[in-house]
Write a protein that holds these residues in place. Structure first.
Motif, PDB file in Angstrom:
ATOM      1  N   TYR A 365       0.829  -1.213   0.000  1.00 16.53           N
ATOM      2  CA  TYR A 365       0.000   0.000   0.000  1.00 16.53           C
ATOM      3  C   TYR A 365       0.862   1.262   0.000  1.00 16.53           C
ATOM      4  O   TYR A 365       0.664   2.176  -0.805  1.00 16.53           O
ATOM      5  N   VAL A 366       1.849   1.277   0.893  1.00 19.82           N
ATOM      6  CA  VAL A 366       2.716   2.464   0.977  1.00 19.82           C
ATOM      7  C   VAL A 366       3.566   2.596  -0.281  1.00 19.82           C
ATOM      8  O   VAL A 366       3.771   3.702  -0.793  1.00 19.82           O
ATOM      9  N   LEU A 367       4.033   1.454  -0.818  1.00 24.75           N
ATOM     10  CA  LEU A 367       4.804   1.507  -2.062  1.00 24.75           C
ATOM     11  C   LEU A 367       3.988   2.177  -3.166  1.00 24.75           C
ATOM     12  O   LEU A 367       4.478   3.027  -3.895  1.00 24.75           O
ATOM     13  N   ILE A 368       2.713   1.803  -3.254  1.00 22.50           N
ATOM     14  CA  ILE A 368       1.865   2.365  -4.310  1.00 22.50           C
ATOM     15  C   ILE A 368       1.642   3.863  -4.096  1.00 22.50           C
ATOM     16  O   ILE A 368       1.839   4.672  -5.005  1.00 22.50           O
ATOM     17  N   LEU A 369       1.252   4.247  -2.853  1.00 20.29           N
ATOM     18  CA  LEU A 369       0.856   5.644  -2.661  1.00 20.29           C
ATOM     19  C   LEU A 369       2.027   6.592  -2.429  1.00 20.29           C
ATOM     20  O   LEU A 369       1.917   7.788  -2.678  1.00 20.29           O
ATOM     21  N   ALA A 370       3.164   6.060  -1.963  1.00 18.54           N
ATOM     22  CA  ALA A 370       4.329   6.941  -1.802  1.00 18.54           C
ATOM     23  C   ALA A 370       4.862   7.332  -3.177  1.00 18.54           C
ATOM     24  O   ALA A 370       5.392   8.415  -3.364  1.00 18.54           O
ATOM     25  N   VAL A 371       4.705   6.439  -4.150  1.00 15.60           N
ATOM     26  CA  VAL A 371       5.116   6.754  -5.522  1.00 15.60           C
ATOM     27  C   VAL A 371       3.969   7.448  -6.261  1.00 15.60           C
ATOM     28  O   VAL A 371       4.142   8.473  -6.918  1.00 15.60           O
ATOM     29  N   GLY A 372       2.764   6.881  -6.113  1.00 13.48           N
ATOM     30  CA  GLY A 372       1.610   7.389  -6.850  1.00 13.48           C
ATOM     31  C   GLY A 372       1.176   8.781  -6.409  1.00 13.48           C
ATOM     32  O   GLY A 372       0.816   9.605  -7.252  1.00 13.48           O
ATOM     33  N   GLY A 373       1.219   9.051  -5.090  1.00  7.63           N
ATOM     34  CA  GLY A 373       0.766  10.348  -4.576  1.00  7.63           C
ATOM     35  C   GLY A 373       1.475  11.514  -5.253  1.00  7.63           C
ATOM     36  O   GLY A 373       0.832  12.378  -5.863  1.00  7.63           O
ATOM     37  N   PRO A 374       2.822  11.539  -5.175  1.00  3.88           N
ATOM     38  CA  PRO A 374       3.544  12.645  -5.818  1.00  3.88           C
ATOM     39  C   PRO A 374       3.309  12.694  -7.334  1.00  3.88           C
ATOM     40  O   PRO A 374       3.203  13.779  -7.909  1.00  3.88           O
ATOM     41  N   LEU A 375       3.192  11.517  -7.962  1.00  6.84           N
ATOM     42  CA  LEU A 375       2.965  11.513  -9.412  1.00  6.84           C
ATOM     43  C   LEU A 375       1.630  12.169  -9.742  1.00  6.84           C
ATOM     44  O   LEU A 375       1.528  12.979 -10.664  1.00  6.84           O
ATOM     45  N   ILE A 376       0.596  11.820  -8.963  1.00  6.49           N
ATOM     46  CA  ILE A 376      -0.719  12.422  -9.198  1.00  6.49           C
ATOM     47  C   ILE A 376      -0.661  13.935  -8.979  1.00  6.49           C
ATOM     48  O   ILE A 376      -1.160  14.724  -9.775  1.00  6.49           O
ATOM     49  N   ALA A 377       0.009  14.333  -7.883  1.00  7.28           N
ATOM     50  CA  ALA A 377       0.091  15.762  -7.570  1.00  7.28           C
ATOM     51  C   ALA A 377       0.788  16.517  -8.701  1.00  7.28           C
ATOM     52  O   ALA A 377       0.399  17.629  -9.053  1.00  7.28           O
ATOM     53  N   ARG A 378       1.828  15.906  -9.276  1.00  5.66           N
ATOM     54  CA  ARG A 378       2.521  16.556 -10.393  1.00  5.66           C
ATOM     55  C   ARG A 378       1.637  16.602 -11.632  1.00  5.66           C
ATOM     56  O   ARG A 378       1.618  17.590 -12.365  1.00  5.66           O
ATOM     57  N   ALA A 379       0.898  15.512 -11.871  1.00  7.45           N
ATOM     58  CA  ALA A 379       0.059  15.428 -13.066  1.00  7.45           C
ATOM     59  C   ALA A 379      -1.077  16.442 -13.007  1.00  7.45           C
ATOM     60  O   ALA A 379      -1.528  16.949 -14.035  1.00  7.45           O
ATOM     61  N   VAL A 380      -1.522  16.738 -11.786  1.00 11.89           N
ATOM     62  CA  VAL A 380      -2.667  17.628 -11.618  1.00 11.89           C
ATOM     63  C   VAL A 380      -2.306  19.073 -11.956  1.00 11.89           C
ATOM     64  O   VAL A 380      -3.133  19.851 -12.421  1.00 11.89           O
TER      65      VAL A 380
END
Lengths: 408, 163
Positions: A365-380
């Motif tokens: 879970y943390v692997l997914i969101l620690a990578v995914g969170g910043p990626l989403i924030a950048r994409a937004v």
């Protein structure tokens, strides 16, 4: 003779060296792609742990102790970020946002735990794991994207503050619950722990200046000994009182302010980076990589749901303070990242051994969101820019005119 | 006077921002670590910072100088905070004030205007809570507290040219 290394020390040094060099290399890779280093440290731990590619034997005990110091330093430095006044202000002004955050993001984890038929305590821990955003990753994200001055940022920070304060009550509460015993015992333990934390928090806010004056010295060497000593001592006492070592360190951090705080941050940050890296690696070390695939689907689903709930939290909270839709979207996306504190909570679950799946699930879970969170924030980011241009009448822009022509 | 918003950023520092007459929004973030960040807001999305420059403490001072740093001290003199009918002001005692060399008691300031001198600033030295026997000297700044009208009267008294 001291220098005559026994085979044991030689192995220890080599293993530690390999681990640190490995972490350093991964850190470089992470920095290159603008990613947080936490997930890579976890992966490193998975690789050298039980059932990993190579298994570390000798260095494991050392890393385990290092990991415990790592948690304490993580929380100590987090406490240093805040003054008591900032905590009380943020709570007063943004309590509803904190409440919505808790309701929306604790619930999915808790429910999933219950649905999976876990022990209630394990479900409560999973709730904590999905609830708490990563202050570390988010702080870095705000700075990297140049969003610190944005008008939605105070709301984001206030939510993080509320989460950190919640942790200060939640960790001792869980510690109390995990000891077990009959209902009365648990009730007493929990009440005692929470009273201790609230009292300490009050003292920290009120007498912080005094404590800071006593602790502060000009010599860096002496300062590092005083601060680390004080933090470990308070953390140890807190642990002894079943109030969680991490929370003790957090409270020490809150109490320190003024010159002592500045100096503490400078001298302790490098130490924190070293031991926190060990902490993340150690968590990975305890997880057998072959346990990950069976929980992967659940972890992905949980990550999707709780990314959406964080997005909703940020959106709602930003709207409450009059932020336009683009800012609401940014606030929500920024909050998605989970990291260090989810691992802190999962670490408790693993140490107590209450549910076999919670460790691997939390890791995935943390692997997914620690990578995914910043990626989403950048994409937004580019998305919100287009969004805002659609929404309002474009201001007349000065267009360059050809030389020699006059604009009427 | 420009209306400045102050926002606390927990864990980061403090943000001050305001909207200029020309319609642009600009802000300064004072980080807990002695950095300053000057930010300019997006005209299309006023919640968003479109441009930010981080300054060291020294660069920030340089920028302040370039922008006319003396205005800060001037503003301090003008500063008058009203707390529900109570005002505080800084009155400079110039060399041609009629009360240079006289004691605070001799000005009969309190009897005449209801205003009290709560402190004197002499050079870099503050003299808190001066007594009636303390002397006013040219170049002093008297920190006075009273009603807004009282302070206006006191300003006239203390700064009036000697006749």
């Amino acid at each position: 003779m001291i220098l005559a290394a026994t085979p044991g020390t030689a192995t220890l040094l080599v293993e530690l060296g390999v681990i640190l060099v490995g972490l350093a290399l991964l850190g470089r890779v992470a920095a290159r792609f603008g990613l947080p280093s936490i997930p890579l440290y976890l992966v490193a731990g998975l690789v050298v742990g039980e059932g990993g590619v190579v298994e570390l034997v000798t260095a494991r005990t050392f890393i385990e102790s290092g990991a415990q110091i790592g948690v304490i330093l993580l929380l100590l430095l987090l406490g240093l970020e805040y003054t008591g006044e900032e905590l009380t202000d943020a709570l007063r002004d943004h309590a509803p946002a904190g409440g919505v955050d808790l309701a929306l993001n604790f619930t999915p984890g808790l429910l999933l735990g219950l649905v999976l038929g876990w022990d209630v305590r394990a479900a409560l821990l999973l709730g904590g794991i999905t609830y708490i955003s990563s202050s570390g990753i988010i702080a870095k994200l705000l700075a990297d994207l140049g969003n610190t001055g944005n008008r939605e940022t105070p709301v984001v920070l206030a939510i993080l503050v509320a989460e950190d304060l919640f942790m200060a009550l939640y960790l001792p509460l869980m510690a109390g619950l995990l000891i077990g015993g009959d209902a009365l015992d648990i009730g007493l333990e929990v009440t005692a722990a929470i009273v201790a934390v609230v009292t300490a928090l009050g003292l920290a806010v009120r007498y912080g200046d005094r404590i800071s004056q006593v602790v502060f010295v000009r010599s860096d060497e002496n300062l590092i000994l005083s601060l680390l000593g004080l933090a470990l001592l308070v953390a140890g006492i807190a642990e002894h009182l079943q109030a969680s070592a991490a929370v003790g360190a957090f409270l020490v951090g809150i109490a320190l302010n003024g010159p002592a705080e500045h100096a503490a941050r400078t001298v302790l940050s490098p130490l924190r980076d070293l031991f926190a890296a060990m902490f993340f690696a150690f968590f990975g070390l305890q997880i057998n990589p072959t346990d990950l695939p069976p929980v992967l689907a659940i972890a992905v689903a949980l990550a999707l749901v709780t990314a959406a709930t964080k997005l909703a939290t940020g959106w709602w909270s930003a709207r409450q303070v009059g932020i336009d839709p683009p800012g609401r979207l940014r606030a929500g996306a920024t909050l998605i990242a989970r990291g260090e504190f989810s691992i802190v909570i999962a670490g408790i679950a693993v140490a107590e051994g209450i549910e076999d799946d919670i460790g691997p699930l939390a890791a995935a879970y943390v692997l997914i969101l620690a990578v995914g969170g910043p990626l989403i924030a950048r994409a937004v980011e580019p998305l919100t820019r287009r969004f805002s241009q659609l929404g309002r009448p474009a201001r007349p822009r000065r267009t360059p005119t050809a030389r020699g022509t006059t604009v009427s | 006077m420009t209306e400045i918003n102050e926002t606390k950023l927990p864990g980061v520092g403090t943000l001050h921002d305001f909207e200029s007459q020309s319609g642009g929004r600009i802000g300064v973030i004072a980080h807990h670590a002695d950095r300053r960040e000057v930010v300019i807001y997006d005209s299309a999305d006023p919640d968003r910072v479109s441009e930010g420059v981080t300054l060291t403490a020294e660069e920030a001072r340089t920028l302040a100088d370039l922008l006319g740093g003396t205005s800060v001290t001037k503003r301090l003199d003008d500063l008058r905070q009203e707390i529900s009918g109570l005002a505080i002001d800084w009155l400079p005692i110039s060399s041609n004030s009629p009360y240079v060399g006289k004691t605070i008691g001799e000005t009969e300031l309190r009897t005449r205007t209801g205003v009290s001198v709560v402190a004197l600033v002499r050079g870099d030295q503050p003299l808190p809570a001066p007594g009636p026997d303390d002397e006013l000297r040219a170049g002093d700044t008297a920190v006075v507290v009273g009603t807004a009208e009282g302070i206006d009267a006191a300003t006239e008294l203390l700064t009036a040219r000697a006749r």
